[in-house]
Design a protein around this motif. Sequence first.
Motif, PDB file in Angstrom:
ATOM      1  N   VAL A  40       0.866  -1.189   0.000  1.00 46.61           N
ATOM      2  CA  VAL A  40       0.000   0.000   0.000  1.00 46.61           C
ATOM      3  C   VAL A  40       0.895   1.227   0.000  1.00 46.61           C
ATOM      4  N   HIS A  41       0.929   1.940  -1.123  1.00 44.63           N
ATOM      5  CA  HIS A  41       1.838   3.073  -1.274  1.00 44.63           C
ATOM      6  C   HIS A  41       1.159   4.384  -0.869  1.00 44.63           C
ATOM      7  N   LYS A  42       1.963   5.418  -0.733  1.00 44.94           N
ATOM      8  CA  LYS A  42       1.440   6.725  -0.295  1.00 44.94           C
ATOM      9  C   LYS A  42       0.359   7.233  -1.239  1.00 44.94           C
ATOM     10  N   ARG A  43       0.510   6.973  -2.516  1.00 40.50           N
ATOM     11  CA  ARG A  43      -0.502   7.386  -3.488  1.00 40.50           C
ATOM     12  C   ARG A  43      -1.849   6.742  -3.166  1.00 40.50           C
ATOM     13  N   ASP A  44      -1.824   5.427  -2.827  1.00 40.22           N
ATOM     14  CA  ASP A  44      -3.063   4.727  -2.477  1.00 40.22           C
ATOM     15  C   ASP A  44      -3.685   5.313  -1.216  1.00 40.22           C
TER      16      ASP A  44
END
Length: 223
Positions: A40-44
């Motif tokens: 789960v990346h910062k964009r998500d």
Amino acid sequence: MVIITQFCRRFAKASWLLATLLLLSGCQSAYYSAMEKVGVHKRDIMLDRVEDAQNAQEDAQQQFKSALDQLSQMINYDGGDLATQYELVNDQYEASKAAAEEVSGRIAAIEDVADALFEEWSDEIEQYASNNLRLQSQQKLRTTQRKYEGLIKAMHRAKDRMAPVLSALKDNSLYLKHNLNARAIGALQGEYNTIKRDVELLVAEMNKSIAQSQEFIDLLQPE
């Protein structure tokens, strides 16, 4: 890939409480690192938080409209238990206050992850070997930042519109609490039009913010 992304985003939503606890303890970077390890990346996370703020603003809109409706019913009082009227008015004020706090918290969470995302993005741009890809990434970063700045300003404008309404609702609740008589109802009738105008302005600002939220969501949404 779409299924994996959707799962990750659902996981990010479920971790909202964990995120809040970590944010309060000053461990934001630890939280983002932990989430990245599970895909789960910062964009998500940013996308989820914008959606959550959008939903919070929609809920707040309805709550402030409900508070206005309750005030309208009170000033058209034609007999009954004034203590009950006070309780209803006060309940609406408390619910409106909670809705405003929810919106404020969601905005703060967006700002936090945005700072982390843009810092990481800027740092990683320098790692490109391809000039063409670097330029494309820089352009996408600038576009995203510009959209974000417009969005966060719109959110703050809408949030700021809540303050005068909350203040007026609190005043009405306090006044009614200590003046449980028909004369008190008459005294509050003059306040109604001012609150009605402020709620209408609040709803208009929130509609703008909600629309900009959707534009930003569409920008970040995986193609």
